[in-house]
Structure formats: C-alpha cells, structure tokens
Design an enzyme around this catalytic site. Structure first.
Site, PDB file in Angstrom:
ATOM      1  N   LYS A  54      -7.534   2.350  -8.385  1.00  0.00           N
ATOM      2  CA  LYS A  54      -6.878   1.380  -8.402  1.00  0.00           C
ATOM      3  C   LYS A  54      -8.153  -0.076  -8.315  1.00  0.00           C
ATOM      4  O   LYS A  54      -8.409  -0.824  -9.417  1.00  0.00           O
ATOM      5  CB  LYS A  54      -5.966   0.893  -7.201  1.00  0.00           C
ATOM      6  N   GLN A  98      -1.259   1.618   0.556  1.00  0.00           N
ATOM      7  CA  GLN A  98      -0.930   3.216   0.556  1.00  0.00           C
ATOM      8  C   GLN A  98      -0.154   3.732   1.232  1.00  0.00           C
ATOM      9  O   GLN A  98      -0.364   4.195   1.995  1.00  0.00           O
ATOM     10  CB  GLN A  98      -2.839   3.867   0.012  1.00  0.00           C
ATOM     11  N   ASP A 121       4.232  -4.104  -5.785  1.00  0.00           N
ATOM     12  CA  ASP A 121       4.510  -2.839  -5.474  1.00  0.00           C
ATOM     13  C   ASP A 121       6.192  -2.842  -5.592  1.00  0.00           C
ATOM     14  O   ASP A 121       6.658  -1.717  -6.098  1.00  0.00           O
ATOM     15  CB  ASP A 121       4.024  -1.690  -4.340  1.00  0.00           C
TER      16      ASP A 121
END
Ligand code: NAD
Length: 298
Positions: A54, A98, A121
C-alpha cells in the site's frame, strides 16, 4: 462456451495511473499531495506485506504515505490517541488501520474513532449507514472494485439477477448495497442458505466472497453468467513445493466452461482493492480541501 477473463490487474493499473494524474493536479491546486496514513499494529506477516505494498502504491500515485508501525503490545488507548492525532493532521486525508488487530484491542472502537471524512476504507458505521440510505459516503474498497469490473463488463445492471455469497461487513453486505443501487435484483446467500447451488443457478451475476477454496462448482452457474471471485485461499503445498497455489472461491477451470466472464485468482479482484483505496484517498483529499472533482472520472 469459454468465458472471457476479466483482467482486474490491467483495470487496476489503469485506475492507479488515472488516480496518479489527478493527484498530481490536486497537488498543484492545493500546494500539497493527498496523504494516506496506514497504521499497523504487530508483526502479522500478511499484514506487513499489505502495508508495504500500500505504501509503495501510494507513493507511485503521487501521494504522501505516512506509515505507523506499532508493537504487538500497544494498548488500545495508545492506538486511539494516534488515530486522534491523524484525524487532526491536515496533511492526512485518509486513515487506514490494518486489520486484524491484536485480540486485546477492540477493532470496532478503533474504527469508530476514525473521522468519517478520512475513513477511506469505508468501515465506519457512519459511512456504512450513508451507503445504506444512498448518501455520499466512502465505500469499502473491495466491493467498489468489484462493482467497477462489473459495470465495465456489463454496462447497465438494471433488472439483472445478482447473487452475493457471503455477508461480511467489508465485502458481502456493501457489495449487495451497491448492486441494489445499480437496480439489480439482489440475493445475499450465506452459511445458512438452503440449496445454495439452486440459488446461484438463477444469477446473471455471481459474487463469491466466502473464503472456501473452489466451493462454487461449474454446474451451479447459469450459462453465460458473470462471475466475480473475491476469495483468496491458499491450497496445501504440492509435494516438493514450499507454498500451495492461491485459488478463489470458484472452481475456475470448470467455471470457465460455463460462465460468460470470470475474474481469475490471482489477478482479478485482488489488485482492485489497493487501486480503489488510492481512489478513495484522492476523493477524500478533494473533499477535505474543498476542490471539485467529478468523482465519476475515477
Ligand atoms: P468473512 O469470513 O468475514 O465472511 C465469509 C462469509 O461467507 C460469511 O458471511 C459466511 O456466512 C459465508 N459463508 C461461510 N461458509 C459458507 C458456505 N458454506 N456457504 C455459503 N456462505 C458461506 O470473509 P470476508 O472478509 O468477507 O472475505 C471473504 C473472502 O474474500 C476471503 O477469502 C478473503 O480472503 C477474501 N477477500 C479478498 C479481498 C481482496 O482484496 N480480493 C478483500 C477482502 C476479502
């Protein structure tokens, strides 16, 4: 019939390039690059790989990457304090924590602490709620990526029968919402669904997000169906090999003989997830800076 392969890798590469171009012109207008903060707690090897890729993709897309790696024994309060700091930092447009987090940290509490306008997200309940009632929100990256592949392949989805297998908050449920918004007739199947093969057989669109290797059999598919395989499963290694093969939730070789189009694993949905994360960060940057962006172009 031999299905067309839906090349998610190539689609994602084009999306990343477009996002990079828009990010460069954002930087000219705003005097700063869009910023994405990624927080990793602990040493989970798969998470470390994700975070590294990422970060690399963020920089390649002309954005600023802020990585925060915290030890496994980080207290929840410490993580929440970091999220607050990132919420308040004007250089940061998107925050991604994460998952999974270590067991002693309450994931929901951490997601709830992220400012909804930086929740790229799309996991915050405010964004899930906005998606449910059709308001502008951040949509979870994997289902939005699936939707992009579907509309690219099929155009208008109105009236098509769609079956989503799996009802998780991060894939199945938002996927069903997006299909419903696109006027498909949507069924969500899950572990308690009776006669799953019959349910899947009526679908023009099948999205499999279960996490069971090659569960969806070719004879479950309607001839010509479009199949989006979200699953990522590693088979046990073959003799002499160190690692097993990665496969999806669909028996790919068999399904290829019946479906109209299908995503491969790897190289289908997987690459879309990071590309959409960058896309969401670009959108967040424009919204946060009050700069216009026609969100349809990305
Ligand atoms: P999850 O474990 O949270 O949810 C799985 C869902 O499958 C559940 O809703 C459950 O009801 C359903 N299910 C389980 N057994 C079933 C059965 N026998 N029949 C029908 N339904 C059944 O998983 P998730 O987070 O939604 O992920 C699903 C898969 O997608 C996993 O393989 C995951 O690795 C993969 N994934 C891939 C990406 C990507 O970027 N490509 C992103 C997220 C998840």
């Amino acid at each position: 019939m031999t299905a067309q392969i839906i090349d998610g890798k190539a689609f994602a590469a084009r999306l990343r390039e477009r996002v990079g171009e828009f990010a460069a012109s954002f930087a000219e207008k705003a005097g700063r690059k869009p910023g994405l903060a990624v927080v990793l707690v602990g040493e989970d090897p798969a998470s470390q790989v994700y975070v590294r890729s990422k970060g690399k993709a963020t920089i390649e897309a002309n954005m600023e990457s802020f990585e925060h790696r915290l030890p496994d024994d980080t207290e929840e309060a410490g993580l929440l304090a970091l999220v607050e700091e990132l919420n308040a930092d004007p250089a940061i447009d998107g925050i991604l924590v994460q998952l999974p987090l270590p067991d002693h940290i309450n994931e929901q509490a951490v997601i709830a602490a992220i400012a909804p306008d930086k929740d790229v997200d799309g996991f915050h309940v405010i964004n899930a709620g906005r998606l449910a009632v059709g308001q502008r929100s951040f949509v979870p990256c994997t289902p939005l990526g699936c939707m992009m592949l579907l509309t690219d392949r099929l155009g208008d989805l109105s009236g098509l029968e769609a079956v989503v297998i799996g009802r998780s908050n991060i894939v199945g449920k938002p996927m069903a919402q997006l299909l419903l918004d696109a006027n498909a007739t949507v069924t969500i199947a899950h572990s308690r669904t009776k006669n799953l093969p019959d349910v899947v057989r009526r679908a023009d669109i099948v999205v499999a997000a279960v996490g069971r290797a090659e569960m969806v059999q070719p004879d479950w598919l309607k001839e010509g169906a479009t199949v989006i395989d979200v699953g990522i499963n590693r088979l046990p290694p073959e003799p002499g090999k160190e690692k097993g093969r990665l496969v999806g939730d669909v028996d790919f070789a068999g399904a290829q003989q019946r479906a109209g189009a299908i995503t491969p694993v790897p190289g289908g949905v997987g690459p879309m997830t990071i590309a959409v994360l960058l896309r969401n960060t670009l959108v967040a940057a424009h919204r946060n800076a009050g700069i216009d962006l026609s969100e349809d172009v990305v």
